[in-house]
Scaffold this motif. Structure first.
Motif, PDB file in Angstrom:
ATOM      1  N   UNK A  40       0.887  -1.180   0.113  1.00 33.01           N
ATOM      2  CA  UNK A  40      -0.136   0.011  -0.033  1.00 33.01           C
ATOM      3  C   UNK A  40       0.926   1.218   0.099  1.00 33.01           C
ATOM      4  N   UNK A  41       0.381   2.358  -0.243  1.00 33.31           N
ATOM      5  CA  UNK A  41       0.822   3.639  -0.128  1.00 33.31           C
ATOM      6  C   UNK A  41       1.725   3.777   1.120  1.00 33.31           C
ATOM      7  N   UNK A  42       1.297   3.802   2.198  1.00 31.12           N
ATOM      8  CA  UNK A  42       2.013   3.710   3.404  1.00 31.12           C
ATOM      9  C   UNK A  42       2.981   2.750   3.484  1.00 31.12           C
ATOM     10  N   UNK A  43       3.246   1.698   3.051  1.00 29.60           N
ATOM     11  CA  UNK A  43       4.226   0.795   3.167  1.00 29.60           C
ATOM     12  C   UNK A  43       5.353   1.384   2.435  1.00 29.60           C
ATOM     13  N   UNK A  44       5.478   2.319   1.543  1.00 27.85           N
ATOM     14  CA  UNK A  44       6.479   2.617   0.845  1.00 27.85           C
ATOM     15  C   UNK A  44       7.332   3.491   1.683  1.00 27.85           C
ATOM     16  N   UNK A  45       8.750   3.270   1.855  1.00 23.81           N
ATOM     17  CA  UNK A  45       9.510   4.001   2.920  1.00 23.81           C
ATOM     18  C   UNK A  45      10.791   4.270   2.141  1.00 23.81           C
ATOM     19  N   UNK A  46      11.431   5.303   2.875  1.00 22.73           N
ATOM     20  CA  UNK A  46      12.926   5.618   2.513  1.00 22.73           C
ATOM     21  C   UNK A  46      13.925   4.375   2.719  1.00 22.73           C
ATOM     22  N   UNK A  47      13.559   3.736   3.846  1.00 25.72           N
ATOM     23  CA  UNK A  47      14.406   2.396   4.134  1.00 25.72           C
ATOM     24  C   UNK A  47      14.069   1.483   3.189  1.00 25.72           C
ATOM     25  N   UNK A  48      12.657   1.176   2.616  1.00 22.87           N
ATOM     26  CA  UNK A  48      12.526   0.295   1.695  1.00 22.87           C
ATOM     27  C   UNK A  48      13.178   0.635   0.221  1.00 22.87           C
ATOM     28  N   UNK A  49      13.336   1.889  -0.301  1.00 19.96           N
ATOM     29  CA  UNK A  49      13.995   2.448  -1.439  1.00 19.96           C
ATOM     30  C   UNK A  49      15.222   2.304  -1.167  1.00 19.96           C
ATOM     31  N   UNK A  50      15.923   2.199   0.008  1.00 17.20           N
ATOM     32  CA  UNK A  50      17.253   2.297   0.074  1.00 17.20           C
ATOM     33  C   UNK A  50      17.839   1.103  -0.165  1.00 17.20           C
ATOM     34  N   UNK A  51      16.854  -0.159   0.372  1.00 21.37           N
ATOM     35  CA  UNK A  51      17.427  -1.517  -0.029  1.00 21.37           C
ATOM     36  C   UNK A  51      16.887  -1.931  -1.492  1.00 21.37           C
ATOM     37  N   UNK A  52      17.941  -2.036  -2.332  1.00 20.31           N
ATOM     38  CA  UNK A  52      17.821  -2.101  -3.609  1.00 20.31           C
ATOM     39  C   UNK A  52      17.661  -3.672  -4.196  1.00 20.31           C
ATOM     40  N   UNK A  53      17.043  -4.452  -2.987  1.00 17.80           N
ATOM     41  CA  UNK A  53      16.863  -5.949  -3.598  1.00 17.80           C
ATOM     42  C   UNK A  53      15.632  -6.271  -3.865  1.00 17.80           C
TER      43      UNK A  53
END
Length: 162
Positions: A149-162
């Motif tokens: 969901x929208x709220x699940x997208x975080x900077x931490x998620x995006x920083x993990x390029x896996x």
């Protein structure tokens, strides 16, 4: 008193019109062939995958992004979060992945996303947006990744390029 009533209503008419103008200004706009990504400066239409755009308080310029991932990298920064009035992304189920059509922008806050897909996009793993949960699940089953969901997208998620 009857003569004053229409004069008292006059400011309310302008208030309604201003709201309508603000809503009209928040409609998604076309991405031009010469538009560059607000984050990385790359030519937006030159690369595959869903794009994004957003509207900021107090400005008429529309920051556009070569990927929904770059849009999130900008939008999730603390100093930018309160300034955003609207966010749009291409609906990956309704448009061509290689060359997304601007007639298929959807509200980013109500979209479902597939992250970690094998489908190639620009600037790292795709954050593929969909207008329906069913379309996101179908895409994830075909190309891999997990549905968020929208709220699940975080900077931490995006920083993990896996």
């Amino acid at each position: 008193m009857k003569k004053l009533f229409p004069l008292a209503m006059f400011p309310l008419l302008f208030a309604c019109n201003e709201g309508d103008a603000a809503n009209a200004a928040a409609a998604p706009v076309a991405i031009d062939d010469h538009d560059r990504c607000h984050i990385c400066g790359m030519m937006i239409t030159k690369y595959p995958g869903p794009k994004g755009q957003l509207f900021l308080k107090g400005t008429e310029s529309v920051p556009k992004f070569c990927s929904s991932r770059d849009m999130f990298n900008f939008a999730l920064q603390t100093e930018n979060q309160r300034q955003i009035t609207a966010m749009y992304v291409h609906d990956a189920a309704s448009t061509d992945w290689e060359s997304p059509s601007d007639s298929h922008f959807i509200d980013a806050k109500t979209a479902y996303y597939v992250y970690g897909t094998s489908k190639k996009a620009v600037m790292g793993p795709a954050v593929a947006p969909f207008s329906t949960l069913e379309a996101a699940e179908k895409f994830a089953n075909e190309y891999g990744g997990r549905v968020l969901d929208f709220q699940d997208i975080t900077l931490e998620l995006l920083a993990d390029s896996k």
